[in-house]
Design a protein around this motif. Structure first.
Motif, PDB file in Angstrom:
ATOM      1  N   LEU A  23       0.636  -1.172  -0.009  1.00 29.13           N
ATOM      2  CA  LEU A  23      -0.128  -0.184  -0.034  1.00 29.13           C
ATOM      3  C   LEU A  23       0.922   1.265  -0.085  1.00 29.13           C
ATOM      4  N   PHE A  24       1.972   1.095   0.708  1.00 32.06           N
ATOM      5  CA  PHE A  24       2.746   2.258   0.883  1.00 32.06           C
ATOM      6  C   PHE A  24       3.651   2.660  -0.375  1.00 32.06           C
ATOM      7  N   LEU A  25       3.959   1.466  -0.980  1.00 33.38           N
ATOM      8  CA  LEU A  25       4.760   1.409  -2.381  1.00 33.38           C
ATOM      9  C   LEU A  25       4.211   2.212  -3.493  1.00 33.38           C
ATOM     10  N   ALA A  26       2.786   2.003  -3.562  1.00 31.04           N
ATOM     11  CA  ALA A  26       1.820   2.592  -4.530  1.00 31.04           C
ATOM     12  C   ALA A  26       1.652   3.989  -4.342  1.00 31.04           C
ATOM     13  N   LYS A  27       2.026   4.861  -3.219  1.00 30.40           N
ATOM     14  CA  LYS A  27       1.650   5.887  -3.093  1.00 30.40           C
ATOM     15  C   LYS A  27       2.962   6.877  -3.279  1.00 30.40           C
ATOM     16  N   ALA A  39       8.315   1.342 -10.434  1.00 32.82           N
ATOM     17  CA  ALA A  39       9.498   1.251 -11.346  1.00 32.82           C
ATOM     18  C   ALA A  39      10.986   0.747 -10.630  1.00 32.82           C
ATOM     19  N   ILE A  40      10.976   1.439  -9.485  1.00 34.20           N
ATOM     20  CA  ILE A  40      12.211   1.019  -8.540  1.00 34.20           C
ATOM     21  C   ILE A  40      11.952  -0.309  -8.055  1.00 34.20           C
ATOM     22  N   ALA A  41      10.953  -0.777  -7.523  1.00 38.25           N
ATOM     23  CA  ALA A  41      10.562  -2.272  -7.145  1.00 38.25           C
ATOM     24  C   ALA A  41      10.849  -2.981  -8.194  1.00 38.25           C
ATOM     25  N   ALA A  42      10.419  -2.780  -9.221  1.00 43.48           N
ATOM     26  CA  ALA A  42      10.421  -3.714 -10.223  1.00 43.48           C
ATOM     27  C   ALA A  42      11.877  -3.937 -10.945  1.00 43.48           C
ATOM     28  N   ALA A  43      12.701  -3.222 -10.726  1.00 40.45           N
ATOM     29  CA  ALA A  43      14.040  -3.056 -11.085  1.00 40.45           C
ATOM     30  C   ALA A  43      14.860  -3.978 -10.188  1.00 40.45           C
ATOM     31  N   ALA A  44      14.358  -3.629  -8.965  1.00 43.19           N
ATOM     32  CA  ALA A  44      14.944  -4.324  -7.702  1.00 43.19           C
ATOM     33  C   ALA A  44      14.856  -5.935  -7.937  1.00 43.19           C
ATOM     34  N   ILE A 124      11.101  -8.670   1.361  1.00 42.19           N
ATOM     35  CA  ILE A 124       9.812  -9.280   1.114  1.00 42.19           C
ATOM     36  C   ILE A 124       9.969 -10.520   0.222  1.00 42.19           C
ATOM     37  N   ASP A 125      10.782 -10.313  -0.939  1.00 38.84           N
ATOM     38  CA  ASP A 125      10.749 -11.179  -1.796  1.00 38.84           C
ATOM     39  C   ASP A 125      11.639 -12.278  -1.354  1.00 38.84           C
ATOM     40  N   GLU A 126      12.798 -12.014  -0.607  1.00 36.35           N
ATOM     41  CA  GLU A 126      13.519 -13.178  -0.064  1.00 36.35           C
ATOM     42  C   GLU A 126      12.876 -14.059   0.830  1.00 36.35           C
ATOM     43  N   PHE A 127      11.957 -13.284   1.644  1.00 35.59           N
ATOM     44  CA  PHE A 127      11.213 -14.112   2.502  1.00 35.59           C
ATOM     45  C   PHE A 127      10.282 -15.088   1.756  1.00 35.59           C
ATOM     46  N   CYS A 128       9.557 -14.626   0.830  1.00 33.62           N
ATOM     47  CA  CYS A 128       8.873 -15.411  -0.304  1.00 33.62           C
ATOM     48  C   CYS A 128       9.625 -16.566  -1.038  1.00 33.62           C
ATOM     49  N   ARG A 129      10.908 -16.154  -1.414  1.00 35.48           N
ATOM     50  CA  ARG A 129      11.788 -17.322  -1.865  1.00 35.48           C
ATOM     51  C   ARG A 129      12.065 -18.415  -1.108  1.00 35.48           C
ATOM     52  N   ALA A 130      12.298 -17.940   0.113  1.00 32.90           N
ATOM     53  CA  ALA A 130      12.893 -18.950   1.177  1.00 32.90           C
ATOM     54  C   ALA A 130      11.838 -19.905   1.369  1.00 32.90           C
ATOM     55  N   LEU A 131      10.607 -19.699   1.110  1.00 31.98           N
ATOM     56  CA  LEU A 131       9.451 -20.659   1.629  1.00 31.98           C
ATOM     57  C   LEU A 131       8.838 -20.871   0.141  1.00 31.98           C
ATOM     58  N   SER A 132       9.285 -20.816  -1.068  1.00 32.05           N
ATOM     59  CA  SER A 132       8.819 -21.090  -2.232  1.00 32.05           C
ATOM     60  C   SER A 132       7.469 -20.837  -2.610  1.00 32.05           C
ATOM     61  N   GLN A 133       7.184 -19.417  -2.000  1.00 32.39           N
ATOM     62  CA  GLN A 133       5.992 -18.815  -2.260  1.00 32.39           C
ATOM     63  C   GLN A 133       6.045 -18.081  -3.585  1.00 32.39           C
ATOM     64  N   THR A 134       5.059 -17.677  -4.227  1.00 34.97           N
ATOM     65  CA  THR A 134       4.922 -16.802  -5.141  1.00 34.97           C
ATOM     66  C   THR A 134       5.124 -15.439  -4.756  1.00 34.97           C
ATOM     67  N   LEU A 135       6.000 -14.536  -5.459  1.00 32.89           N
ATOM     68  CA  LEU A 135       6.244 -13.139  -5.009  1.00 32.89           C
ATOM     69  C   LEU A 135       5.018 -12.489  -5.325  1.00 32.89           C
ATOM     70  N   PRO A 136       4.761 -11.549  -4.305  1.00 28.74           N
ATOM     71  CA  PRO A 136       3.520 -10.588  -4.688  1.00 28.74           C
ATOM     72  C   PRO A 136       3.496  -9.999  -5.488  1.00 28.74           C
ATOM     73  N   GLU A 137       2.392  -9.461  -6.141  1.00 35.60           N
ATOM     74  CA  GLU A 137       2.442  -8.834  -7.348  1.00 35.60           C
ATOM     75  C   GLU A 137       2.692  -7.465  -6.804  1.00 35.60           C
ATOM     76  N   LEU A 138       3.425  -6.607  -7.648  1.00 39.79           N
ATOM     77  CA  LEU A 138       3.614  -5.110  -7.482  1.00 39.79           C
ATOM     78  C   LEU A 138       2.288  -4.219  -7.713  1.00 39.79           C
TER      79      LEU A 138
END
Lengths: 244, 120
Positions: A23-27, A39-44, A124-138
Motif C-alpha cells: 500500500l505504501f509502495l503505491a503512494k 519502477a524502482i521495486a520492479a528493477a530491484a 519481502i521477496d527473499e522471505f517468499c523465495r525462502a518458502l517457495s511462495q509466489t512473489l506478491p504482485e507489485l
C-alpha cells in the motif's frame, strides 16, 4: 494446505506487514512519485536474475563491464544500475557512485528513499523465495506528485546520505527510534522517515521489534530462541560479506 | 549478538560456524546445523538445495520455525544492503569484543570494512 501454509496463516502479522508495504509502495513518496516507486521495486526484483549483474559481480572491477542496464520510462540508466547493484553487489558501492547519481539528478535524499524502497521489497521477496511462495504482485501506482519533506536535524558526516542526528528526533519523527538508541543502521534511511517506519515494521515480523532487541533470551512471541536467530543472521551476513 | 546471547544462556557457541569453517556442525546451538544449512540454501538460490534444507529443518523442528528462520534470513538480507548502500560505519569500533570477533572471523577483508576505516 501444506504445513508451511498453515504456519503462515498462524502469522497474520506477517501478511499485514507485507500488505502495508505494498500500500505504501503505491503512494507518492518524498522524491519519487508512485509510478517511479513501482519502477524502482520492479528493477530491484529484476536484479535477482540479471545476467549483466552476474557479469559485473564476477569482474575484478565493475568498470570493466561498460554495458549499462537499460533505462525505463521512469528511471535513468545510472539509477537502474544502482538499484541492481544494491541487490547483487552492494559491498562495492562507493560514495563516488552516489555522487555520480547525484550529478545525474538523483539527490542524496532521493537516493536514501530509493535504498529504502529497494531493500524492503527485496526483504519481502527473499522471505517468499525462502518458502517457495509466489512473489506478491507489485501494486498499481496511485496518482499524485512526490512531496519533498526534509526532516530537521540532518547530518551528513556518517555515511553517503544525510541522516537525522542520533539525538535529533523532533515530534514528527519521534517514533523512529527510542531515545538513546539510534544505531547507524536505524538512522541510515532517516532522511526518508517513512522508509524507516516500513523497515521497522518488516523487522518486527521477520526478526524482532526494535523494543525487543535487548532481550537476548527467548521472546514470548517466537519459537526460535535468540541464539538460533543470531546464528541465521550471522551466517547470512557472513555470506553477504557484511562488515557492519 | 550470537556470542552475547549464548553467554547469557550459559552456552558456548562456535563463531567460526558463521564463516562456514566450523567442525562443530551445530555450532553449539539447537538445530544449529539445520539452521545453518537453511541459511546457506536461501543464499544459494538453488531451489533443489533450498527445498531439501527447508524440509530437513521442518522435520526436525516445525513449520513455524521454518517460517521464522525464513524471516530472519530475509531480514538480514535487508540489513547488509542498508549498511553498504549508505556507507555507514560500525557504531562502535573501539569495543574490544567487537574487534576480537572481527579479527577472529576475518571480517577486515570485507569490502564494507572501508566504510568504518574511513570514519576513524
Amino acid at each position: 494446505m501444506s504445513n508451511l501454509n498453515q504456519a503462515l496463516t498462524a502469522r497474520p502479522d506477517i501478511q499485514i506487514a507485507l500488505s502495508n508495504y505494498f500500500l505504501f509502495l503505491a503512494k507518492p513518496g518524498y522524491c519519487w512519485h508512485g509510478a517511479q516507486k513501482i519502477a524502482i521495486a520492479a528493477a530491484a526484483r529484476a536484479a535477482s536474475t540479471c545476467a549483466l549483474c552476474t557479469r559485473k559481480k564476477a569482474a575484478l572491477s565493475r568498470n570493466q563491464i561498460k554495458t549499462r542496464h537499460p533505462e525505463n520510462d521512469h528511471l535513468n540508466p545510472l539509477t537502474v544500475d544502482m538499484i541492481h547493484q544494491i541487490i547483487t553487489d552492494q559491498g562495492r558501492i562507493t560514495e563516488t557512485q552516489v555522487q555520480a547519481l547525484e550529478q545525474s539528478g538523483v539527490s542524496r535524499l532521493a537516493y536514501a528513499e530509493l535504498v529504502g524502497i529497494v531493500v524492503c521489497l527485496f526483504s519481502i521477496d527473499e522471505f517468499c523465495r525462502a518458502l517457495s511462495q509466489t512473489l506478491p504482485e507489485l501494486p498499481r501506482p496511485q496518482p499524485g506528485l512526490a512531496s519533498p519533506r526534509t526532516p530537521e536535524n540532518l547530518e551528513t558526516k556518517t555515511g553517503f546520505v544525510p541522516m537525522i542526528q542520533r539525538d535529533g528526533l523532533t515530534d514528527a519523527v519521534k517514533d523512529l527510534w527510542p531515545t538513546g538508541f539510534g544505531a547507524n543502521v536505524i538512522r541510515a534511511l532517516s532522511a526518508a522517515p517513512d522508509l524507516v517506519r516500513q523497515w521497522k515494521q518488516l523487522a518486527a515480523v521477520f526478526y524482532l521489534p526494535l523494543e525487543e532487541m535487548g532481550n537476548l533470551g527467548q521472546s514470548a512471541s517466537r519459537q526460535l530462541n535468540r541464539m538460533q536467530m543470531e546464528l541465521i543472521a550471522g551466517r547470512v551476513s557472513a555470506i553477504n560479506r557484511c562488515f557492519y | 549478538m550470537l556470542r552475547v546471547s549464548a553467554k547469557l544462556a550459559g552456552d558456548t557457541v562456535d563463531l567460526t560456524a558463521l564463516t562456514g569453517a566450523s567442525d562443530a556442525k551445530d555450532a553449539g546451538v539447537k538445530h544449529g546445523a539445520l539452521l545453518l544449512a537453511f541459511a546457506e540454501a536461501v543464499m544459494s538460490r538453488d531451489s533443489s538445495i533450498l527445498t531439501t534444507a527447508r524440509n530437513a529443518l521442518e522435520q526436525a523442528s516445525s513449520a513455524g520455525i521454518v517460517i521464522e528462520a525464513a524471516g530472519v534470513a530475509a531480514n538480514f538480507q535487508r540489513m547488509v544492503r542498508i549498511a553498504d548502500a549508505t556507507g555507514i560505519p560500525v557504531d562502535d569500533m573501539t569495543s574490544e569484543l567487537g574487534a576480537t570477533i572481527r579479527e577472529e572471523l576475518g571480517l577486515y577483508t570485507f569490502e564494507g570494512a572501508a566504510n568504518s576505516a574511513r570514519k576513524d
